[in-house]
Design a protein around this motif. Sequence first.
Motif, PDB file in Angstrom:
ATOM      1  N   MET A   1     -85.556  10.715 -74.181  1.00  0.00           N
ATOM      2  CA  MET A   1     -86.518   9.678 -73.353  1.00  0.00           C
ATOM      3  C   MET A   1     -85.556   8.351 -73.246  1.00  0.00           C
ATOM      4  O   MET A   1     -84.940   7.996 -74.324  1.00  0.00           O
ATOM      5  CB  MET A   1     -87.660   9.424 -73.767  1.00  0.00           C
ATOM      6  CG  MET A   1     -88.073   8.915 -75.063  1.00  0.00           C
ATOM      7  SD  MET A   1     -89.748   8.253 -75.504  1.00  0.00           S
ATOM      8  CE  MET A   1     -90.525  10.065 -75.638  1.00  0.00           C
ATOM      9  N   ARG A   2     -85.631   7.661 -72.374  1.00  0.00           N
ATOM     10  CA  ARG A   2     -84.950   6.400 -71.974  1.00  0.00           C
ATOM     11  C   ARG A   2     -86.013   5.301 -72.530  1.00  0.00           C
ATOM     12  O   ARG A   2     -87.292   5.388 -72.279  1.00  0.00           O
ATOM     13  CB  ARG A   2     -84.693   6.171 -70.469  1.00  0.00           C
ATOM     14  CG  ARG A   2     -83.840   4.699 -70.074  1.00  0.00           C
ATOM     15  CD  ARG A   2     -83.865   4.738 -68.800  1.00  0.00           C
ATOM     16  NE  ARG A   2     -82.988   5.766 -68.311  1.00  0.00           N
ATOM     17  CZ  ARG A   2     -81.599   5.859 -68.301  1.00  0.00           C
ATOM     18  NH1 ARG A   2     -80.822   5.092 -68.983  1.00  0.00           N
ATOM     19  NH2 ARG A   2     -80.957   6.933 -67.838  1.00  0.00           N
ATOM     20  N   ILE A   4     -87.044   1.321 -73.359  1.00  0.00           N
ATOM     21  CA  ILE A   4     -86.801   0.044 -72.917  1.00  0.00           C
ATOM     22  C   ILE A   4     -87.850  -0.973 -73.896  1.00  0.00           C
ATOM     23  O   ILE A   4     -88.701  -0.727 -74.623  1.00  0.00           O
ATOM     24  CB  ILE A   4     -87.636  -0.261 -71.473  1.00  0.00           C
ATOM     25  CG1 ILE A   4     -87.035   0.536 -70.418  1.00  0.00           C
ATOM     26  CG2 ILE A   4     -87.676  -1.831 -71.141  1.00  0.00           C
ATOM     27  CD1 ILE A   4     -87.750   0.481 -69.079  1.00  0.00           C
ATOM     28  N   GLN A  10     -82.687  -2.657 -72.228  1.00  0.00           N
ATOM     29  CA  GLN A  10     -82.308  -1.330 -72.380  1.00  0.00           C
ATOM     30  C   GLN A  10     -82.044  -0.731 -73.710  1.00  0.00           C
ATOM     31  O   GLN A  10     -80.929  -1.390 -74.157  1.00  0.00           O
ATOM     32  CB  GLN A  10     -81.380  -0.945 -71.259  1.00  0.00           C
ATOM     33  CG  GLN A  10     -81.804  -0.809 -69.742  1.00  0.00           C
ATOM     34  CD  GLN A  10     -82.429   0.119 -69.347  1.00  0.00           C
ATOM     35  OE1 GLN A  10     -82.566   1.458 -69.939  1.00  0.00           O
ATOM     36  NE2 GLN A  10     -83.285   0.023 -68.269  1.00  0.00           N
ATOM     37  N   ILE A  13     -80.958   6.132 -74.296  1.00  0.00           N
ATOM     38  CA  ILE A  13     -81.577   7.268 -74.479  1.00  0.00           C
ATOM     39  C   ILE A  13     -81.792   7.783 -76.001  1.00  0.00           C
ATOM     40  O   ILE A  13     -80.731   7.791 -76.610  1.00  0.00           O
ATOM     41  CB  ILE A  13     -80.995   8.416 -73.571  1.00  0.00           C
ATOM     42  CG1 ILE A  13     -81.181   7.941 -72.181  1.00  0.00           C
ATOM     43  CG2 ILE A  13     -81.478   9.706 -73.891  1.00  0.00           C
ATOM     44  CD1 ILE A  13     -80.296   8.684 -71.152  1.00  0.00           C
ATOM     45  N   LYS A  32     -95.593   5.827 -72.190  1.00  0.00           N
ATOM     46  CA  LYS A  32     -94.696   6.139 -71.176  1.00  0.00           C
ATOM     47  C   LYS A  32     -94.919   5.408 -69.858  1.00  0.00           C
ATOM     48  O   LYS A  32     -95.970   5.552 -69.306  1.00  0.00           O
ATOM     49  CB  LYS A  32     -95.134   7.885 -70.708  1.00  0.00           C
ATOM     50  CG  LYS A  32     -94.464   8.646 -71.695  1.00  0.00           C
ATOM     51  CD  LYS A  32     -94.561  10.182 -71.352  1.00  0.00           C
ATOM     52  CE  LYS A  32     -93.895  10.997 -72.202  1.00  0.00           C
ATOM     53  NZ  LYS A  32     -94.259  12.418 -71.910  1.00  0.00           N
ATOM     54  N   ALA A  37     -89.924  10.840 -64.383  1.00  0.00           N
ATOM     55  CA  ALA A  37     -88.615  10.681 -64.310  1.00  0.00           C
ATOM     56  C   ALA A  37     -87.647  11.419 -65.261  1.00  0.00           C
ATOM     57  O   ALA A  37     -88.278  12.180 -66.217  1.00  0.00           O
ATOM     58  CB  ALA A  37     -88.116   9.192 -64.688  1.00  0.00           C
ATOM     59  N   VAL A  41     -89.244   7.728 -68.769  1.00  0.00           N
ATOM     60  CA  VAL A  41     -89.163   6.284 -69.366  1.00  0.00           C
ATOM     61  C   VAL A  41     -90.074   5.843 -70.067  1.00  0.00           C
ATOM     62  O   VAL A  41     -91.346   6.109 -69.683  1.00  0.00           O
ATOM     63  CB  VAL A  41     -88.743   5.225 -67.973  1.00  0.00           C
ATOM     64  CG1 VAL A  41     -88.868   3.872 -68.452  1.00  0.00           C
ATOM     65  CG2 VAL A  41     -87.749   5.664 -67.197  1.00  0.00           C
ATOM     66  N   CYS A  42     -89.896   5.356 -71.400  1.00  0.00           N
ATOM     67  CA  CYS A  42     -91.144   4.712 -72.059  1.00  0.00           C
ATOM     68  C   CYS A  42     -90.426   3.192 -72.524  1.00  0.00           C
ATOM     69  O   CYS A  42     -89.318   2.838 -72.296  1.00  0.00           O
ATOM     70  CB  CYS A  42     -90.996   5.536 -73.622  1.00  0.00           C
ATOM     71  SG  CYS A  42     -91.481   7.071 -73.135  1.00  0.00           S
ATOM     72  N   LYS A  43     -91.615   2.614 -72.924  1.00  0.00           N
ATOM     73  CA  LYS A  43     -91.321   1.141 -73.160  1.00  0.00           C
ATOM     74  C   LYS A  43     -92.241   0.715 -74.274  1.00  0.00           C
ATOM     75  O   LYS A  43     -93.347   1.278 -74.412  1.00  0.00           O
ATOM     76  CB  LYS A  43     -91.917   0.401 -71.765  1.00  0.00           C
ATOM     77  CG  LYS A  43     -91.494  -1.155 -71.821  1.00  0.00           C
ATOM     78  CD  LYS A  43     -91.913  -1.916 -70.641  1.00  0.00           C
ATOM     79  CE  LYS A  43     -91.455  -3.471 -70.838  1.00  0.00           C
ATOM     80  NZ  LYS A  43     -91.775  -4.071 -69.599  1.00  0.00           N
TER      81      LYS A  43
END
Length: 154
Positions: A1-2, A4, A10, A13, A32, A37, A41-43
């Motif tokens: 997962m990408r 942030i 950033q 991954i 998430k 995507a 993408v998770c933050k």
Amino acid sequence: MRLIGEHGEQLGIMSAKDAMKLARDADLDLVKIAPTAKPPVCKIIDYSKYRYEQAKKAKEQKKKQKVSELKEIRLSPNIDENDMNTKANQARKFLTKGDKVKVSLRFRGREMAHVANGKQNLDAFMEKLSDIAVIEKQPKLEGRSMYMVIVAKK
């Protein structure tokens, strides 16, 4: 997962396990943001603050939305010219506010024998508003009522 970071940077991954460890170390939640995507993408954020901001955005969107109401103007088959002008002015106010106007004409008793006069009245009413309005639904007879719906020109 990408991933942030909490300040929007950033982090690249990485696996879900590593992302969870980073979130725990920062004492925040892993959310998430874009699950569909590739890769997801998770933050790392405070989830309660995130939910609050989402609710605030939704409320702001709802506030900007204009809900069009359907206002009704009732006429009679033997309406006089001055009364017709008064009703047309009222309909003009509704239309300028962005509402739709349903113009209904009710036939009572023997007036049903003169449906054509009712149609002429609706046409005359529409003629008074032709500069700012267009017909959305053409005049239609249903039972003892004839009605049409008009909206403001765009």
